[in-house]
Design a protein around this motif. Structure first.
Motif, mmCIF file in Angstrom:
data_model
loop_
_atom_site.group_PDB
_atom_site.id
_atom_site.type_symbol
_atom_site.label_atom_id
_atom_site.label_comp_id
_atom_site.label_asym_id
_atom_site.label_seq_id
_atom_site.Cartn_x
_atom_site.Cartn_y
_atom_site.Cartn_z
ATOM 1 N N ALA A 8 0.845 -1.200 0.000
ATOM 2 C CA ALA A 8 0.000 0.000 0.000
ATOM 3 C C ALA A 8 0.879 1.249 0.000
ATOM 4 O O ALA A 8 0.599 2.218 -0.725
ATOM 5 N N ALA A 9 1.953 1.242 0.791
ATOM 6 C CA ALA A 9 2.843 2.403 0.892
ATOM 7 C C ALA A 9 3.568 2.693 -0.417
ATOM 8 O O ALA A 9 3.852 3.851 -0.728
ATOM 9 N N MET A 10 3.872 1.666 -1.181
ATOM 10 C CA MET A 10 4.613 1.870 -2.435
ATOM 11 C C MET A 10 3.707 2.075 -3.638
ATOM 12 O O MET A 10 4.186 2.386 -4.715
ATOM 13 N N GLY A 11 2.411 1.849 -3.461
ATOM 14 C CA GLY A 11 1.502 1.932 -4.603
ATOM 15 C C GLY A 11 1.534 0.671 -5.430
ATOM 16 O O GLY A 11 1.502 0.707 -6.653
ATOM 17 N N ALA A 109 11.766 2.985 0.010
ATOM 18 C CA ALA A 109 11.465 3.405 1.382
ATOM 19 C C ALA A 109 10.439 2.466 2.021
ATOM 20 O O ALA A 109 10.584 2.090 3.196
ATOM 21 N N ALA A 110 9.435 2.073 1.263
ATOM 22 C CA ALA A 110 8.423 1.152 1.788
ATOM 23 C C ALA A 110 9.036 -0.217 2.088
ATOM 24 O O ALA A 110 8.755 -0.811 3.134
ATOM 25 N N ILE A 111 9.886 -0.705 1.190
ATOM 26 C CA ILE A 111 10.522 -2.013 1.401
ATOM 27 C C ILE A 111 11.447 -1.965 2.611
ATOM 28 O O ILE A 111 11.448 -2.885 3.435
ATOM 29 N N GLN A 115 11.234 -4.131 5.916
ATOM 30 C CA GLN A 115 12.410 -4.914 6.331
ATOM 31 C C GLN A 115 12.758 -4.615 7.786
ATOM 32 O O GLN A 115 13.012 -5.538 8.574
ATOM 33 N N GLU A 116 12.780 -3.361 8.152
ATOM 34 C CA GLU A 116 13.118 -2.984 9.522
ATOM 35 C C GLU A 116 12.075 -3.481 10.522
ATOM 36 O O GLU A 116 12.427 -3.922 11.616
ATOM 37 N N SER A 117 10.813 -3.424 10.132
ATOM 38 C CA SER A 117 9.755 -3.837 11.063
ATOM 39 C C SER A 117 9.711 -5.342 11.282
ATOM 40 O O SER A 117 9.238 -5.808 12.305
ATOM 41 N N THR A 118 10.232 -6.087 10.326
ATOM 42 C CA THR A 118 10.204 -7.549 10.448
ATOM 43 C C THR A 118 11.557 -8.124 10.864
ATOM 44 O O THR A 118 11.652 -9.306 11.174
#
Length: 120
Positions: A8-11, A109-111, A115-118
């Motif tokens: 959703a963040a990356m479109g 940025a979305a990826i 990545q950081e959240s997981t």
């Protein structure tokens, strides 16, 4: 951030990619691999050097990867750029490069946030 939120963040089209690839784990694997693809850097370097055949190849590669992973926004701009470079530098290509830069930045940025959240 979930993978769906990343899309959703990356479109991107999360439902589309999930319909094409067999598992979220596999989608995640390829999404994270996108960060290591050198096509974007090749595109920028080729444009700076005036090597429009190589820039076309890089834009076309980005387009293909984005189509397979349903990165819709970046797919659309890289597809337009690819066509603008197909026969050399067209007048609209420089503006399209700027759009690809913006869309690529948003996608990466979305990826990275995913990545950081997981911790992946």
């Amino acid at each position: 951030m979930t993978l769906q939120e990343c899309y959703a963040a990356m479109g991107g089209d999360y439902q589309g990619v999930m319909g094409r690839l067999p598992s979220e784990r596999m989608v995640q694997k390829f999404v994270l691999k996108f960060l290591n693809d050198g096509s974007y850097d090749l595109l920028l370097r080729s444009m700076e050097e005036g090597n429009y055949a190589e820039a076309f190849r890089a834009a076309h590669t980005i387009k293909g990867v984005c189509q397979n992973l349903d990165f819709t926004t970046l797919y659309q701009s890289s597809s337009q750029l690819s066509e603008a470079l197909r026969n050399g530098l067209s007048p609209e290509a420089p503006a399209l490069v700027e759009q690809v830069k913006a869309d690529y930045t948003k996608t990466v940025a979305a990826i990275r946030a995913f990545q950081e959240s997981t911790g992946a």
